[in-house]
Design a protein around this motif. Sequence first.
Motif, short mmCIF file in Angstrom:
data_model
loop_
_atom_site.label_atom_id
_atom_site.label_comp_id
_atom_site.label_asym_id
_atom_site.label_seq_id
_atom_site.Cartn_x
_atom_site.Cartn_y
_atom_site.Cartn_z
N TYR A 142 -4.62 0.74 8.50
CA TYR A 142 -4.94 1.97 7.76
C TYR A 142 -4.97 3.17 8.70
N LEU A 143 -5.47 2.94 9.91
CA LEU A 143 -5.51 4.02 10.90
C LEU A 143 -4.10 4.47 11.27
N LEU A 144 -3.18 3.52 11.40
CA LEU A 144 -1.80 3.87 11.69
C LEU A 144 -1.18 4.68 10.56
N ILE A 145 -1.47 4.29 9.32
CA ILE A 145 -0.96 5.05 8.17
C ILE A 145 -1.53 6.45 8.17
N TYR A 146 -2.83 6.57 8.47
CA TYR A 146 -3.49 7.87 8.49
C TYR A 146 -2.85 8.80 9.51
N TYR A 147 -2.63 8.29 10.71
CA TYR A 147 -2.06 9.15 11.76
C TYR A 147 -0.60 9.48 11.46
N ALA A 148 0.11 8.59 10.80
CA ALA A 148 1.48 8.89 10.40
C ALA A 148 1.49 10.03 9.38
N LEU A 149 0.59 9.98 8.40
CA LEU A 149 0.52 11.05 7.41
C LEU A 149 0.01 12.35 8.04
N LYS A 150 -0.93 12.23 8.96
CA LYS A 150 -1.45 13.42 9.64
C LYS A 150 -0.37 14.08 10.47
N ALA A 151 0.45 13.28 11.15
CA ALA A 151 1.55 13.83 11.94
C ALA A 151 2.57 14.51 11.04
N PHE A 152 2.84 13.90 9.88
CA PHE A 152 3.77 14.52 8.93
C PHE A 152 3.21 15.82 8.41
N SER A 153 1.89 15.85 8.14
CA SER A 153 1.26 17.08 7.66
C SER A 153 1.36 18.19 8.70
N LEU A 190 -5.88 9.52 -1.14
CA LEU A 190 -5.34 8.59 -2.13
C LEU A 190 -4.97 7.26 -1.47
N VAL A 191 -4.36 7.32 -0.30
CA VAL A 191 -3.98 6.09 0.40
C VAL A 191 -5.22 5.25 0.72
N LYS A 192 -6.27 5.90 1.18
CA LYS A 192 -7.50 5.16 1.49
C LYS A 192 -8.16 4.62 0.23
N ASP A 193 -8.10 5.39 -0.86
CA ASP A 193 -8.68 4.92 -2.12
C ASP A 193 -7.93 3.74 -2.71
N LEU A 239 -9.95 -4.95 -5.71
CA LEU A 239 -11.03 -5.46 -6.56
C LEU A 239 -10.52 -5.92 -7.92
N ILE A 240 -9.30 -5.53 -8.29
CA ILE A 240 -8.72 -6.01 -9.55
C ILE A 240 -7.51 -6.91 -9.26
N SER A 241 -7.55 -7.55 -8.07
CA SER A 241 -6.56 -8.55 -7.67
C SER A 241 -5.16 -7.99 -7.43
N VAL A 242 -5.07 -6.70 -7.12
CA VAL A 242 -3.79 -6.13 -6.73
C VAL A 242 -3.58 -6.42 -5.24
N PHE A 243 -2.43 -6.98 -4.91
CA PHE A 243 -2.16 -7.29 -3.51
C PHE A 243 -1.72 -6.03 -2.78
N GLU A 244 -2.50 -5.66 -1.78
CA GLU A 244 -2.17 -4.56 -0.88
C GLU A 244 -2.84 -4.86 0.46
N THR A 289 0.83 -1.21 0.00
CA THR A 289 0.00 0.00 0.00
C THR A 289 0.86 1.25 0.00
N ALA A 290 1.96 1.23 0.75
CA ALA A 290 2.84 2.39 0.84
C ALA A 290 3.49 2.71 -0.50
N TRP A 291 4.06 1.70 -1.17
CA TRP A 291 4.76 2.02 -2.42
C TRP A 291 3.79 2.27 -3.57
N LEU A 292 2.65 1.60 -3.56
CA LEU A 292 1.63 1.89 -4.57
C LEU A 292 1.11 3.32 -4.42
N SER A 293 0.86 3.72 -3.19
CA SER A 293 0.38 5.08 -2.94
C SER A 293 1.45 6.11 -3.27
#
Length: 222
Positions: free
Chosen positions: A198-209, A158-161, A167-172, A24-28
Amino acid sequence: MLEAFNFRVLLDYLPLFLKGMWATAWLSGLSLAGALVVGTLACGGRLSRFRLLSALAGAYIEAIRSTPLLAQLYFLYFGLPSLGVRLPEYQTGILALSLNSGAYMAEIIRAGVLSVSWGQIEAAMAYGLNYFQRMRYVVLPQALGVTIPPLLGQAIVLVKDSALLSLISVFELTRAGQIITSERFMPAEGFFTTALLYLLIYYALKAFSSWWQKRLIFVQPA
């Protein structure tokens, strides 16, 4: 509720979830880079004096913003092969996220550029700066301080999307939750863990913001 959770199974699948989190991180990250390029080009086209270029950029932005991401993803994944264009699942997912988020970023960047007062641009012209020099030294530095917070907010969206790529078989990350559900029939454990990561990723991005905003220098026009 936690008493019914099988934490032993979650520990067994923890490497799978971490792998999905990394995916998810590198795709995003790649999609975000693509969205910035697309958004900048679309913004330049929207602000262009050439009416055809401005109209094409405006049509792209309105078309993307008025249709759901899932429909766009399915069009690229199922529709393009029928037109003779075949892309791997990962490339299709990155392209869909880049085009979708790029339309929103184009409007964010355009708002930042338009926030710079015309008086400052006229002053730069009076000093003999050409168009590119005005953009580099006058417009973009001020627009940056205005656009960084909403751009980081769009990055979080974008990360959440990116969960739709499952749904198209992408592993994340979401796909990891689907795997544990299908193999062990543990939807509560699987998707609770997915949502937690996902919540951990969100708070990491929010802290960076928040960290970034504290270091921004906003130039207020006189």
